[in-house]
Design a protein around this motif. Structure first.
Motif, mmCIF file in Angstrom:
data_model
loop_
_atom_site.group_PDB
_atom_site.id
_atom_site.type_symbol
_atom_site.label_atom_id
_atom_site.label_comp_id
_atom_site.label_asym_id
_atom_site.label_seq_id
_atom_site.Cartn_x
_atom_site.Cartn_y
_atom_site.Cartn_z
ATOM 1 N N GLU A 243 0.820 -1.216 0.000
ATOM 2 C CA GLU A 243 0.000 0.000 0.000
ATOM 3 C C GLU A 243 0.855 1.268 0.000
ATOM 4 O O GLU A 243 0.387 2.354 -0.351
ATOM 5 N N LYS A 244 2.105 1.150 0.412
ATOM 6 C CA LYS A 244 2.984 2.315 0.450
ATOM 7 C C LYS A 244 3.411 2.757 -0.951
ATOM 8 O O LYS A 244 4.071 3.771 -1.102
ATOM 9 N N TRP A 245 3.045 1.999 -1.960
ATOM 10 C CA TRP A 245 3.483 2.308 -3.314
ATOM 11 C C TRP A 245 2.490 3.198 -4.047
ATOM 12 O O TRP A 245 2.263 3.048 -5.246
ATOM 13 N N ASP A 246 1.859 4.118 -3.336
ATOM 14 C CA ASP A 246 0.998 5.135 -3.960
ATOM 15 C C ASP A 246 -0.088 4.534 -4.848
ATOM 16 O O ASP A 246 -0.401 5.049 -5.923
ATOM 17 N N ASN A 247 -0.673 3.422 -4.408
ATOM 18 C CA ASN A 247 -1.806 2.817 -5.112
ATOM 19 C C ASN A 247 -1.512 2.462 -6.568
ATOM 20 O O ASN A 247 -2.361 2.615 -7.437
ATOM 21 N N VAL A 248 -0.305 2.000 -6.824
ATOM 22 C CA VAL A 248 0.022 1.560 -8.178
ATOM 23 C C VAL A 248 -0.652 0.222 -8.423
ATOM 24 O O VAL A 248 -0.952 -0.525 -7.488
ATOM 25 N N GLY A 279 1.545 -0.656 -17.228
ATOM 26 C CA GLY A 279 0.383 -0.392 -18.050
ATOM 27 C C GLY A 279 -0.565 0.648 -17.509
ATOM 28 O O GLY A 279 -1.755 0.627 -17.828
ATOM 29 N N SER A 280 -0.066 1.603 -16.722
ATOM 30 C CA SER A 280 -0.928 2.662 -16.193
ATOM 31 C C SER A 280 -0.137 3.963 -16.188
ATOM 32 O O SER A 280 1.023 4.012 -16.603
ATOM 33 N N ASP A 281 -0.798 5.025 -15.728
ATOM 34 C CA ASP A 281 -0.117 6.316 -15.603
ATOM 35 C C ASP A 281 0.407 6.539 -14.186
ATOM 36 O O ASP A 281 0.824 7.644 -13.843
ATOM 37 N N ALA A 282 0.374 5.505 -13.363
ATOM 38 C CA ALA A 282 0.792 5.645 -11.968
ATOM 39 C C ALA A 282 2.297 5.820 -11.868
ATOM 40 O O ALA A 282 3.048 5.580 -12.818
ATOM 41 N N GLY A 283 2.729 6.239 -10.701
ATOM 42 C CA GLY A 283 4.154 6.386 -10.425
ATOM 43 C C GLY A 283 4.685 7.757 -10.735
ATOM 44 O O GLY A 283 3.990 8.611 -11.300
ATOM 45 N N GLY A 284 5.925 7.959 -10.372
ATOM 46 C CA GLY A 284 6.586 9.234 -10.626
ATOM 47 C C GLY A 284 7.387 9.181 -11.907
ATOM 48 O O GLY A 284 8.041 8.181 -12.209
ATOM 49 N N THR A 285 7.348 10.250 -12.679
ATOM 50 C CA THR A 285 8.088 10.296 -13.933
ATOM 51 C C THR A 285 9.575 10.245 -13.651
ATOM 52 O O THR A 285 10.088 10.932 -12.777
ATOM 53 N N VAL A 343 14.029 -0.937 -7.034
ATOM 54 C CA VAL A 343 13.235 0.040 -7.781
ATOM 55 C C VAL A 343 12.523 -0.682 -8.924
ATOM 56 O O VAL A 343 13.149 -1.423 -9.688
ATOM 57 N N HIS A 344 11.216 -0.462 -9.038
ATOM 58 C CA HIS A 344 10.422 -1.033 -10.124
ATOM 59 C C HIS A 344 9.984 0.083 -11.075
ATOM 60 O O HIS A 344 9.517 1.138 -10.627
ATOM 61 N N ILE A 345 10.103 -0.167 -12.386
ATOM 62 C CA ILE A 345 9.782 0.837 -13.404
ATOM 63 C C ILE A 345 8.784 0.258 -14.398
ATOM 64 O O ILE A 345 8.949 -0.875 -14.883
ATOM 65 N N ASP A 346 7.749 1.039 -14.715
ATOM 66 C CA ASP A 346 6.761 0.644 -15.723
ATOM 67 C C ASP A 346 7.455 0.486 -17.075
ATOM 68 O O ASP A 346 8.172 1.383 -17.527
ATOM 69 N N GLN A 347 7.228 -0.650 -17.730
ATOM 70 C CA GLN A 347 7.952 -0.914 -18.985
ATOM 71 C C GLN A 347 7.462 -0.055 -20.147
ATOM 72 O O GLN A 347 8.149 0.040 -21.170
ATOM 73 N N VAL A 352 8.602 5.419 -12.283
ATOM 74 C CA VAL A 352 9.002 4.619 -11.128
ATOM 75 C C VAL A 352 7.747 4.250 -10.337
ATOM 76 O O VAL A 352 7.055 5.119 -9.811
ATOM 77 N N LEU A 353 7.451 2.976 -10.269
ATOM 78 C CA LEU A 353 6.266 2.498 -9.558
ATOM 79 C C LEU A 353 6.556 2.223 -8.086
ATOM 80 O O LEU A 353 5.651 2.288 -7.250
ATOM 81 N N ALA A 354 7.782 1.882 -7.768
ATOM 82 C CA ALA A 354 8.148 1.589 -6.377
ATOM 83 C C ALA A 354 9.641 1.833 -6.198
ATOM 84 O O ALA A 354 10.447 1.518 -7.082
ATOM 85 N N ASN A 355 10.002 2.408 -5.067
ATOM 86 C CA ASN A 355 11.401 2.685 -4.739
ATOM 87 C C ASN A 355 11.575 2.366 -3.256
ATOM 88 O O ASN A 355 11.220 3.154 -2.391
ATOM 89 N N VAL A 356 12.093 1.194 -2.965
ATOM 90 C CA VAL A 356 12.166 0.702 -1.590
ATOM 91 C C VAL A 356 13.622 0.567 -1.160
ATOM 92 O O VAL A 356 14.409 -0.105 -1.823
ATOM 93 N N GLY A 357 13.958 1.209 -0.062
ATOM 94 C CA GLY A 357 15.298 1.109 0.491
ATOM 95 C C GLY A 357 15.291 0.529 1.884
ATOM 96 O O GLY A 357 14.241 0.182 2.442
ATOM 97 N N PHE A 358 16.462 0.421 2.475
ATOM 98 C CA PHE A 358 16.607 -0.165 3.810
ATOM 99 C C PHE A 358 15.715 0.541 4.827
ATOM 100 O O PHE A 358 15.089 -0.105 5.675
ATOM 101 N N ALA A 359 15.635 1.862 4.734
ATOM 102 C CA ALA A 359 14.864 2.635 5.721
ATOM 103 C C ALA A 359 13.377 2.309 5.684
ATOM 104 O O ALA A 359 12.660 2.558 6.658
ATOM 105 N N ASP A 360 12.905 1.739 4.576
ATOM 106 C CA ASP A 360 11.477 1.447 4.436
ATOM 107 C C ASP A 360 11.078 0.102 5.037
ATOM 108 O O ASP A 360 9.891 -0.176 5.194
ATOM 109 N N TYR A 361 12.046 -0.745 5.368
ATOM 110 C CA TYR A 361 11.728 -2.064 5.895
ATOM 111 C C TYR A 361 11.182 -1.972 7.313
ATOM 112 O O TYR A 361 11.432 -1.009 8.047
ATOM 113 N N SER A 362 10.465 -3.009 7.727
ATOM 114 C CA SER A 362 10.065 -3.136 9.122
ATOM 115 C C SER A 362 11.305 -3.426 9.968
ATOM 116 O O SER A 362 12.398 -3.672 9.439
#
Length: 472
Positions: A243-248, A279-285, A343-347, A352-362
């Motif tokens: 859910e932290k991925w901005d509803n992608v 396949g969507s317009d979600a994420g940051g350019t 980092v996940h990128i829409d093909q 950028v659909l998701a950008n997860v680093g160490f600080a984001d982990y539980s």
């Protein structure tokens, strides 16, 4: 301290042998060791193999050497990839591993006819340096034994039980060692004046004390990858929330689909998290508008995002698949777990659909992100040396435990191969069962094993005179 005082301090635990719980702990330490020793030996030996092969020879061809020309202009990644594909007819691209340094090749993972191969390419000339079937080296053989004994789910479950009983063994061992009389300081120094079994016992005890904390860490981090305690309990509870991925939009696949057994390439905290979908317009350019989304532009994006060590790029898998840039210490990409990043990128859009680093982990995910590469000896030369000493200590503890058992076993008894001689007038080993169950039930398979042992004792061993005498 005089010789008599020194000797007295060494014999202090024997004075506690009349305690019911001491004897129960002693009994459980023995029975846990009886099951655990062969597994600990296998894990320590294969662990040594993997650490040293990985450090000196590398994994996935990352340490292959190539000549660096004076004009060190590199070909584009796509040109290198085309040459890798051409070397294996009919293959498709799966992953690119960026060269570790200017003297190392790029490595591509390709798939053809259901099999995967690794292809090392000189980034300056485009020449194929080497190619080999994926997961076919000595490192991978040791990894398969280390992961599931090469028998799949059964091996995974056996190792999970062994790890849980190993924790029981550590706790009971520390209780047996704990100084009750005499000098506390000398409890950390082996009694080299002793001989025979007493010398073995002293060395076993002191080495065990020093290695216990590290062994506990190794067992817990290793169990985190197991099928029950790890995947079904700890990992599911500590999974990174999508859910932290901005509803992608999310795929039906989870991150674990990017793993290829027996090695785990995806960070532990992400394995159970659903993958984003293209396949969507979600994420940051991210990629310059209008620029094609290719391996070349993805490589530029990785540089712009600040990836600071060797990283890998997974190609999209299917129409909904995404490009994934991953730098993970567990995969030997870097020596700093705090730099781990996915980092996940829409093909299609390049967003950028998701950008997860160490600080984001539980908290558990962070502990695993640090604990796993430490467990694997991947955090530098100091880590390799320390882990080598730990593995050698575990081997010594296993061997010395067997030696002490052999020296103390009853000469004439139906149980001489299983039940060592213990002090007379001891209570039955059930005295400490409740405490051990409380500890071991935190690890379900180990707890079930101990419950089975208790049921066996109540229904069989205690009801048959010959067996009661042998195992009392």
């Amino acid at each position: 301290m005089s010789d008599s005082q020194f000797t007295a301090s060494r014999r202090a635990p024997d004075s506690a042998s009349k305690s019911p719980f001491y004897l129960a702990a002693w009994r459980w330490h023995f029975y846990a060791g009886l099951f655990v020793v062969p597994f600990l030996m296998a894990l320590a030996i294969t662990g040594l193999m993997m650490m040293h092969i990985g450090y000196f020879d590398g994994r996935d061809g990352g340490y292959l050497k190539i000549p660096v020309p004076q004009s060190s202009t590199m070909l584009s990644v796509s040109e290198q990839a085309d040459n890798a594909l051409a070397s294996i007819p009919g293959s498709t691209m799966v992953e690119w591993l960026k060269a570790r340094g200017p003297e190392n090749p790029s490595v591509f993972r390709v798939k053809a006819n259901g099999a995967q191969s690794m292809v090392a390419v000189d980034p300056y000339t485009g020449a194929v340096v080497d190619s080999w079937p994926r997961r076919s080296g000595w490192y991978d053989f040791a990894d398969k034994v280390h992961g599931d004994l090469m028998i799949g789910t059964t091996g995974d479950r056996l190792l999970e039980i062994a790890a849980g009983l190993g924790i029981v063994m550590i706790i009971t061992g520390l209780y047996l060692w704990w100084p009750r009389e005499g000098s506390f300081l000398h409890a950390f120094v082996p009694n080299l004046r002793a001989s025979g079994r007493e010398l073995w016992k002293s060395l076993h005890t002191v080495v065990g004390v020093y290695v216990s904390i590290f062994l506990l860490l190794f067992l817990i981090t290793g169990m985190s990858w197991t099928g029950i305690w790890g995947s079904k309990i700890m990992q599911a509870w500590s999974t990174f929330p999508a859910e932290k991925w901005d509803n992608v939009p999310l795929s039906d696949d989870i991150h674990a689909s990017m793993n290829h057994a027996p090695r785990e390439d995806v960070p532990w905290a992400l394995e159970q998290t659903p993958m984003p979908a293209s396949g969507s317009d979600a994420g940051g350019t991210s990629i310059v508008s209008g620029a094609p989304v290719t391996i070349n532009s993805i490589a530029v994006l990785a540089q712009d995002l600040g990836f600071n060590a060797r990283y890998r790029v997974s190609y999209p898998n299917g129409d909904k698949g995404v490009w994934t840039i991953n730098q993970d210490t567990m995969s030997a990409d870097a020596e700093d777990p705090f730099s781990d990043r996915t980092v996940h990128i829409d093909q299609y859009s390049g967003n950028v659909l998701a950008n997860v680093g160490f600080a984001d982990y539980s908290l558990a995910g962070k502990a695993m992100a640090v604990g796993t590469p430490f467990h694997m000896g991947l955090m530098g030369l100091w880590n390799l040396i320390l882990n080598t000493l730990i593995c050698l200590s575990v081997i010594f503890l296993s061997v010395s435990g067997v030696v002490m058992w052999w020296m103390r076993r009853p000469a004439k008894s139906a149980a001489r191969f299983f039940a060592p001689k213990v002090p007379e007038n001891r209570p039955h080993w059930r005295e400490g069962m409740v405490v051990m169950l409380i500890v071991s039930l935190a690890f379900p398979l180990a707890g079930l094993t101990l419950i089975a042992a208790l049921v066996l004792d109540l229904l069989v061993l205690s009801r048959i005179p010959a067996l009661r005498k042998a195992f009392a």
